[in-house]
Scaffold this motif. Structure first.
Motif, PDB file in Angstrom:
ATOM      1  N   ASP A 103      -8.751 -19.287   0.734  1.00 50.05           N
ATOM      2  CA  ASP A 103      -7.923 -20.384   0.243  1.00 50.05           C
ATOM      3  C   ASP A 103      -6.709 -20.599   1.136  1.00 50.05           C
ATOM      4  OD1 ASP A 103      -9.646 -20.825  -1.841  1.00 50.05           O
ATOM      5  OD2 ASP A 103      -8.375 -19.898  -3.367  1.00 50.05           O
ATOM      6  N   LEU A 104      -6.072 -19.516   1.556  1.00 43.94           N
ATOM      7  CA  LEU A 104      -4.903 -19.626   2.437  1.00 43.94           C
ATOM      8  C   LEU A 104      -5.286 -20.225   3.784  1.00 43.94           C
ATOM      9  CD1 LEU A 104      -3.019 -16.278   1.681  1.00 43.94           C
ATOM     10  CD2 LEU A 104      -2.372 -18.596   0.985  1.00 43.94           C
ATOM     11  N   LEU A 105      -6.418 -19.792   4.335  1.00 47.40           N
ATOM     12  CA  LEU A 105      -6.894 -20.336   5.605  1.00 47.40           C
ATOM     13  C   LEU A 105      -7.199 -21.821   5.448  1.00 47.40           C
ATOM     14  CD1 LEU A 105      -7.785 -19.994   8.548  1.00 47.40           C
ATOM     15  CD2 LEU A 105     -10.016 -19.261   7.698  1.00 47.40           C
ATOM     16  N   SER A 106      -7.825 -22.205   4.350  1.00 47.43           N
ATOM     17  CA  SER A 106      -8.140 -23.610   4.106  1.00 47.43           C
ATOM     18  C   SER A 106      -6.874 -24.452   4.002  1.00 47.43           C
ATOM     19  CB  SER A 106      -8.976 -23.766   2.834  1.00 47.43           C
ATOM     20  OG  SER A 106     -10.263 -23.226   3.019  1.00 47.43           O
ATOM     21  N   LYS A 107      -5.872 -23.960   3.291  1.00 45.61           N
ATOM     22  CA  LYS A 107      -4.608 -24.700   3.155  1.00 45.61           C
ATOM     23  C   LYS A 107      -3.922 -24.837   4.505  1.00 45.61           C
ATOM     24  CE  LYS A 107      -3.654 -23.441  -1.651  1.00 45.61           C
ATOM     25  NZ  LYS A 107      -4.132 -24.635  -2.259  1.00 45.61           N
ATOM     26  N   GLU A 108      -3.923 -23.775   5.294  1.00 45.77           N
ATOM     27  CA  GLU A 108      -3.329 -23.826   6.628  1.00 45.77           C
ATOM     28  C   GLU A 108      -4.083 -24.822   7.509  1.00 45.77           C
ATOM     29  OE1 GLU A 108      -2.504 -21.045  10.563  1.00 45.77           O
ATOM     30  OE2 GLU A 108      -3.285 -20.104   8.749  1.00 45.77           O
ATOM     31  N   SER A 109      -5.402 -24.797   7.447  1.00 43.95           N
ATOM     32  CA  SER A 109      -6.217 -25.720   8.241  1.00 43.95           C
ATOM     33  C   SER A 109      -5.931 -27.166   7.856  1.00 43.95           C
ATOM     34  CB  SER A 109      -7.705 -25.406   8.073  1.00 43.95           C
ATOM     35  OG  SER A 109      -8.006 -24.128   8.577  1.00 43.95           O
ATOM     36  N   GLU A 110      -5.835 -27.434   6.568  1.00 41.49           N
ATOM     37  CA  GLU A 110      -5.524 -28.788   6.109  1.00 41.49           C
ATOM     38  C   GLU A 110      -4.170 -29.248   6.642  1.00 41.49           C
ATOM     39  OE1 GLU A 110      -4.568 -31.354   2.074  1.00 41.49           O
ATOM     40  OE2 GLU A 110      -5.526 -29.387   1.850  1.00 41.49           O
ATOM     41  N   LEU A 111      -3.162 -28.398   6.571  1.00 39.31           N
ATOM     42  CA  LEU A 111      -1.832 -28.755   7.068  1.00 39.31           C
ATOM     43  C   LEU A 111      -1.844 -29.028   8.567  1.00 39.31           C
ATOM     44  CD1 LEU A 111       0.403 -26.282   5.028  1.00 39.31           C
ATOM     45  CD2 LEU A 111       0.183 -28.771   4.728  1.00 39.31           C
ATOM     46  N   ILE A 112      -2.595 -28.238   9.311  1.00 38.98           N
ATOM     47  CA  ILE A 112      -2.701 -28.434  10.764  1.00 38.98           C
ATOM     48  C   ILE A 112      -3.271 -29.816  11.061  1.00 38.98           C
ATOM     49  CG2 ILE A 112      -3.983 -27.691  12.827  1.00 38.98           C
ATOM     50  CD1 ILE A 112      -3.653 -24.775  11.670  1.00 38.98           C
ATOM     51  N   ILE A 113      -4.318 -30.204  10.349  1.00 38.67           N
ATOM     52  CA  ILE A 113      -4.971 -31.489  10.605  1.00 38.67           C
ATOM     53  C   ILE A 113      -4.108 -32.652  10.113  1.00 38.67           C
ATOM     54  CG2 ILE A 113      -7.005 -32.915  10.131  1.00 38.67           C
ATOM     55  CD1 ILE A 113      -7.260 -30.463  12.191  1.00 38.67           C
TER      56      ILE A 113
END
Length: 151
Positions: free
Chosen positions: A11-21
């Motif tokens: 979940d943390l990786l997904s949230k970080e990935s979303e913010l990056i994009i």
């Protein structure tokens, strides 16, 4: 307990990935190509499937944004849906703008037509170490060319 930890990490990786994009799209809207390129890994790539060109490394990635910024100075990307699975992000969107500058393509340059585009697109990103490693842009090239009056 281990399953829950893996899920939290995912979940943390997904949230970080979303913010990056989301940040990448925000920077693209400003048309700051150098800042845009810095959001990629050193060996990052953009695969522009509509033209068949793969841009690799900071200079080429910056050039890709410059090409489209020159052709569509008012380019806006309207994001419809975003799907995130860890370090993979898929975005459904439309590319919107007015063809007020030359559109440089591998087959030649299309002079400005003053016509608007509203083209469907799907972008697929892979994230590595907090930056974009690969960006596959599946823009509807035939729609764009038709809307600017090429055919």
């Amino acid at each position: 307990m281990e399953v829950k930890t893996a899920s939290i990490e995912s979940d943390l990786l997904s949230k970080e990935s979303e913010l990056i994009i989301r940040n990448l799209y925000a920077v693209a809207e400003t048309q700051d190509s150098k800042k845009f390129a810095q959001l990629f890994t050193e060996d990052g790539t953009i695969n522009d499937t509509a033209t068949g060109v793969i841009y690799k490394g900071y200079d080429e990635i910056a050039k890709e944004l410059d090409v489209y910024s020159a052709a569509f100075p008012d380019m806006h990307r309207e994001l419809y849906s975003m799907y995130v699975l860890g370090d993979i992000v898929i975005v459904e969107l439309s590319l919107n703008g007015t063809h007020n500058g030359p559109l440089v393509m591998p087959s030649g340059t299309i002079p400005a037509t003053g016509k608007e585009i509203h083209a469907p697109c799907c972008d697929v990103f892979r994230i590595r170490e907090g930056k974009v490693f690969s960006f596959n842009c599946y823009a509807a090239g035939s729609v764009i060319l038709a809307q600017i009056g090429v055919f």
